[in-house]
Write an enzyme that holds these catalytic residues in place. Structure first.
Site, PDB file in Angstrom:
ATOM      1  N   HIS A 212       0.820  -1.217   0.000  1.00 35.70           N
ATOM      2  CA  HIS A 212       0.000   0.000   0.000  1.00 35.70           C
ATOM      3  C   HIS A 212       0.846   1.256   0.000  1.00 35.70           C
ATOM      4  CE1 HIS A 212      -3.200  -2.880   0.726  1.00 35.70           C
ATOM      5  NE2 HIS A 212      -3.892  -2.016   0.041  1.00 35.70           N
ATOM      6  N   ARG A 319     -10.575   4.305  -1.727  1.00 33.00           N
ATOM      7  CA  ARG A 319     -10.088   3.524  -0.586  1.00 33.00           C
ATOM      8  C   ARG A 319     -10.380   4.306   0.689  1.00 33.00           C
ATOM      9  NH1 ARG A 319      -5.717   2.009  -4.414  1.00 33.00           N
ATOM     10  NH2 ARG A 319      -5.417  -0.243  -4.308  1.00 33.00           N
ATOM     11  N   ARG A 357     -15.343   2.119  -1.332  1.00 32.61           N
ATOM     12  CA  ARG A 357     -15.098   0.825  -0.702  1.00 32.61           C
ATOM     13  C   ARG A 357     -15.129   1.000   0.808  1.00 32.61           C
ATOM     14  NH1 ARG A 357      -9.589  -2.300  -1.624  1.00 32.61           N
ATOM     15  NH2 ARG A 357      -8.792  -0.676  -0.246  1.00 32.61           N
ATOM     16  N   GLU A 456     -11.029 -10.765  -4.391  1.00 35.04           N
ATOM     17  CA  GLU A 456      -9.592 -10.667  -4.129  1.00 35.04           C
ATOM     18  C   GLU A 456      -9.075 -11.838  -3.300  1.00 35.04           C
ATOM     19  OE1 GLU A 456      -8.788  -6.866  -2.324  1.00 35.04           O
ATOM     20  OE2 GLU A 456     -10.565  -6.961  -1.060  1.00 35.04           O
ATOM     21  N   ASN A 479      -4.380  -7.094  -6.691  1.00 38.20           N
ATOM     22  CA  ASN A 479      -3.225  -7.014  -5.781  1.00 38.20           C
ATOM     23  C   ASN A 479      -3.308  -8.118  -4.730  1.00 38.20           C
ATOM     24  OD1 ASN A 479      -2.781  -4.673  -7.166  1.00 38.20           O
ATOM     25  ND2 ASN A 479      -3.660  -3.350  -5.596  1.00 38.20           N
ATOM     26  N   ASP A 480      -4.494  -8.230  -4.142  1.00 40.44           N
ATOM     27  CA  ASP A 480      -4.661  -9.272  -3.130  1.00 40.44           C
ATOM     28  C   ASP A 480      -4.903 -10.633  -3.750  1.00 40.44           C
ATOM     29  OD1 ASP A 480      -4.266  -8.142  -0.556  1.00 40.44           O
ATOM     30  OD2 ASP A 480      -6.029  -6.908  -0.914  1.00 40.44           O
ATOM     31  N   ARG A 490       2.479  -9.370  -0.434  1.00 38.02           N
ATOM     32  CA  ARG A 490       2.676  -8.302  -1.421  1.00 38.02           C
ATOM     33  C   ARG A 490       3.588  -7.196  -0.910  1.00 38.02           C
ATOM     34  NH1 ARG A 490      -3.419  -5.630  -1.444  1.00 38.02           N
ATOM     35  NH2 ARG A 490      -2.459  -3.717  -2.153  1.00 38.02           N
ATOM     36  N   CYS A 527      -9.643  -3.392 -10.342  1.00 37.21           N
ATOM     37  CA  CYS A 527      -9.202  -2.160  -9.673  1.00 37.21           C
ATOM     38  C   CYS A 527      -7.830  -2.347  -9.021  1.00 37.21           C
ATOM     39  CB  CYS A 527     -10.224  -1.693  -8.651  1.00 37.21           C
ATOM     40  SG  CYS A 527     -10.471  -2.856  -7.316  1.00 37.21           S
TER      41      CYS A 527
HETATM   42  C1  PEP Z   1      -6.544  -5.036  -4.561  1.00 37.47           C
HETATM   43  O1  PEP Z   1      -6.340  -5.851  -3.652  1.00 37.47           O
HETATM   44  O2  PEP Z   1      -6.249  -5.263  -5.758  1.00 37.47           O
HETATM   45  C2  PEP Z   1      -7.158  -3.744  -4.271  1.00 37.47           C
HETATM   46  C3  PEP Z   1      -7.500  -2.919  -5.232  1.00 37.47           C
HETATM   47  O3  PEP Z   1      -7.288  -3.390  -2.966  1.00 37.47           O
HETATM   48  P1  PEP Z   1      -6.058  -2.892  -2.082  1.00 37.47           P
HETATM   49  O4  PEP Z   1      -4.889  -2.701  -2.990  1.00 37.47           O
HETATM   50  O5  PEP Z   1      -6.459  -1.637  -1.424  1.00 37.47           O
HETATM   51  O6  PEP Z   1      -5.871  -4.016  -1.135  1.00 37.47           O
HETATM   52 MG    MG Z   2      -7.231  -5.538  -1.730  1.00 37.62          MG
END
Ligand code: PEP
Ligand code: MG
Length: 614
Positions: A212, A319, A357, A456, A479-480, A490, A527
């Site tokens: 993040h 977010r 979200r 995710e 991402n998750d 990550r 996203c």
């Molecule tokens: C993701 O996990 O891809 C996502 C968009 O949420 P975050 O990156 O805030 O965990």
């Molecule tokens: Mg996420």
């Protein structure tokens, strides 16, 4: 002597400037430049702080009982001695006078320099005095915080420093030098604090590409490198630094030739950006007429303006957790504060849809920095996102009410993160009903919301049909999804080489989610960071994706890819990539290019297709 340090590229571009080293615990002091006429009063603020802390220690000494342990008296003596040490104050004076740093920034900069000197001492006793120095400086800072600064601290941006000055950089020691920030680690909240900041680039020792902290750095649109291992140990305060955000490299103390080369690269990058701005008002449509929705990811309501400016047709991911972070005593924002924030975002988008979200704290997004210390063993698998919300229904209801109220002011989507279980879905839906009923009982207006779930967690991706029975749309958080599918943290740079968006298992989950939504006529977007990665745009288009949500700064580059793409031709190619053992290799397979279009709009005529179909 010139040397380079390799890390992970996070935010594109080149930054050249002097290093500012910060320790994350002290990052939350303000960093801004003062007007030259404030130099004397800023120095006075530090002096007053030092004197006040010294008085306090003298008083403590006087009140000390006769039988107090000798160590305690000695410790206070050491603190007094450190306070009176001229290197502290003379260094602070230098940063304020010559660089126009505000008092707190000057003090922490000088602390870093002296702390390093302590680190290098042979004598263990002396080395350990570093902790005492940190304590006295923190006391001074605390005193200064209690005494309001006579100047309002609007952070001044001095990001410039590109072409015109490259030749002079090594000679230039004026206050007008760009600065780059080097830290061991920065929390996402620290990073957010730098949104309007003075820094031209960032480097951290730790972190992965989709941590993040990296995501917020990318949203700042300045070159950044994470996972640069021991950069904060090797770089010295005030060293000249080049950050190559494209290659993920940091060059320390560059020679004149290297500077000239990077100055050229920097100019090229600026020209490319300027060229892309011409696409701002061009609708995102493929050569074969497929409309594509390019949405923005934002962290704060104020980011809405940048999203509109970048040509986003809505916000695909707000977010909201950033409203909850870095607050005193973990005081969460109340309904009114949240409502006002969501409303600002909705109004800022001027009638375009905003997907908010619900809060996703936990894992590498602690509520505050101290939370890191009491983190659970495996925070990414712990009480995070919807799990955290459901564990505190009163907090969750407050957020749901605020979002429902904001929906009066424009089209709003409500997106739930990290769902995996039917029970979580049921609880969420009933709390949403309850929030509506509460507002009705209070006679407070609320608007309709489209309800979405983030996909995710692999379990969610494997049960998309079930999700679609309850939700209007899905948003794939790659991402998750990558993190949990491949069991790769990550945020951990030591396994960053295994974090692979093109792993066949990841692609399979993404492709099947898109396909099911398309088959059912439900909205689906990506996203995660994959959406803003231009090297993946054609693959996602080929898999049927028509909605991408990313940092506003990435929208135009992705739009360029869309404008050059022929979705019909991409579909069979994408299926081949999906079936391949090594999708990355399959993506590179040459395929006959699409026929040239008569007229060719902006971005469609920029040379031969590099690889794969257009
Ligand atoms: C993701 O996990 O891809 C996502 C968009 O949420 P975050 O990156 O805030 O965990
Ligand atoms: Mg996420």
């Amino acid at each position: 002597m010139t040397f380079s340090i390799h890390g992970l590229p996070v935010a594109r571009g080149i930054a050249i400037g002097r290093a500012v080293l910060v320790a994350s615990s002290r990052v939350d002091v303000a960093h801004y430049f003062i007007e030259p006429n404030r130099v004397a009063s800023e120095i006075d603020r530090v002096r007053d702080g030092r004197n006040a802390v010294a008085d306090e220690i003298v008083r403590l000494q006087q009140d000390m009982p006769k039988d107090a342990p000798a160590e305690l008296t000695a410790l206070l003596d050491v603190h007094l001695m450190l306070l009176e040490d001229e290197t502290l104050i003379s260094g602070v004076k230098h940063w304020i006078t010559d660089r126009l740093y505000n008092a707190e920034w000057a003090l922490t900069t000088q602390l870093e320099i002296i702390a390093r000197q302590f680190d290098e001492m042979e004598d263990e006793y002396l080395r350990e005095r570093k902790a005492d120095l940190e304590q006295v400086v923190e006391r001074i800072l605390r005193y200064m915080r209690g005494v309001a600064s006579p100047v309002a601290p609007p952070p001044t941006s001095r990001r410039g420093g590109s072409h015109a000055r490259q030749q002079d950089l090594l000679l230039d020691d004026t206050v007008d030098v760009p600065l780059v920030l080097i830290a061991h680690d920065l929390s996402p909240a620290d990073m957010l604090q730098f949104k309007q900041s003075v820094f031209a680039g960032f480097v951290t020792d730790v972190g992965g590409k989709t941590s993040h902290t990296a995501i917020v750095a990318r949203s700042l649109d300045i070159p950044a490198v994470v996972g640069a291992r021991n950069a904060s140990q090797l770089v010295r305060q005030d060293d000249w630094i080049i950050i190559d955000g494209d290659a993920g490299v940091l060059i320390v103390d560059p020679s004149a030739i290297i500077l000239a080369e990077y100055g050229f690269k920097q100019r090229q990058g600026e020209l490319e950006r300027e060229r892309l701005t011409r696409l701002r008002h061009t609708p995102a449509m493929t050569i074969d007429g497929q409309k594509v929705e390019l949405l923005a990811n934002i962290e704060m309501p104020e980011d809405a303006a940048g999203a509109v400016k970048a040509g986003a047709v809505g916000v695909g991911l707000f977010r909201s957790e950033f409203l909850f972070m870095g607050r005193q005593e973990r005081q969460l924002p109340d309904e009114e504060e949240q409502y006002q924030a969501y409303r600002r975002a909705v109004e800022g988008m001027q009638g375009l849809p905003v997907t908010i979200r619900t809060v996703d704290v936990g894992a590498d997004k602690p509520l505050d920095r101290s939370a890191k210390e009491d983190a659970h063993l495996n925070p990414a698998l712990g009480l995070r996102a919807i799990r955290w919300s459901l564990a505190d229904p009163a907090m969750f209801l407050t957020q749901l009410r605020a979002i429902l109220r904001a929906a009066v002011h424009g089209p709003v989507g409500l997106l739930i993160p990290m769902l995996a279980h039917g029970s979580e879905i049921r609880q969420t839906l009933s709390l949403l009903d309850f929030a509506r009923a509460e507002l009705d009982n209070r006679g407070v207006a609320h608007g309709p919301v489209k309800l979405g779930a983030m996909i995710e967690i692999p379990a969610a991706a494997l049960t998309v049909k079930f999700f679609l029975r309850h939700f209007d749309f899905l948003s794939i958080g790659t991402n998750d999804l990558i993190q949990y599918t491949l069991a790769i943290d990550r945020a951990d740079e030591s396994v960053a080489h295994l974090y692979d968006p093109l792993h066949p298992a990841v692609l399979r989950l993404v492709a099947d989610t898109i396909a099911e939504c398309v088959a059912q006529g439900k909205g689906v977007s990506v996203c995660g960071e994959m959406a803003g990665d231009v090297s993946l745009t054609r693959l996602l288009l080929g898999l049927g994706l028509r909605s991408f949500s990313m940092h506003p700064t990435q929208i135009l580059a992705v739009k360029q890819e869309v404008l050059r793409a022929d979705a019909g031709r991409l579909a069979p190619w994408a299926q081949r990539v999906l079936m391949a053992d090594e999708p990355a290799l399959a993506m590179a397979e040459p395929v006959p290019p699409a026929p040239a279009l008569p007229g060719g709009g902006a971005g469609r005529d920029s040379g031969p297709a590099p690889l794969g179909p257009r």
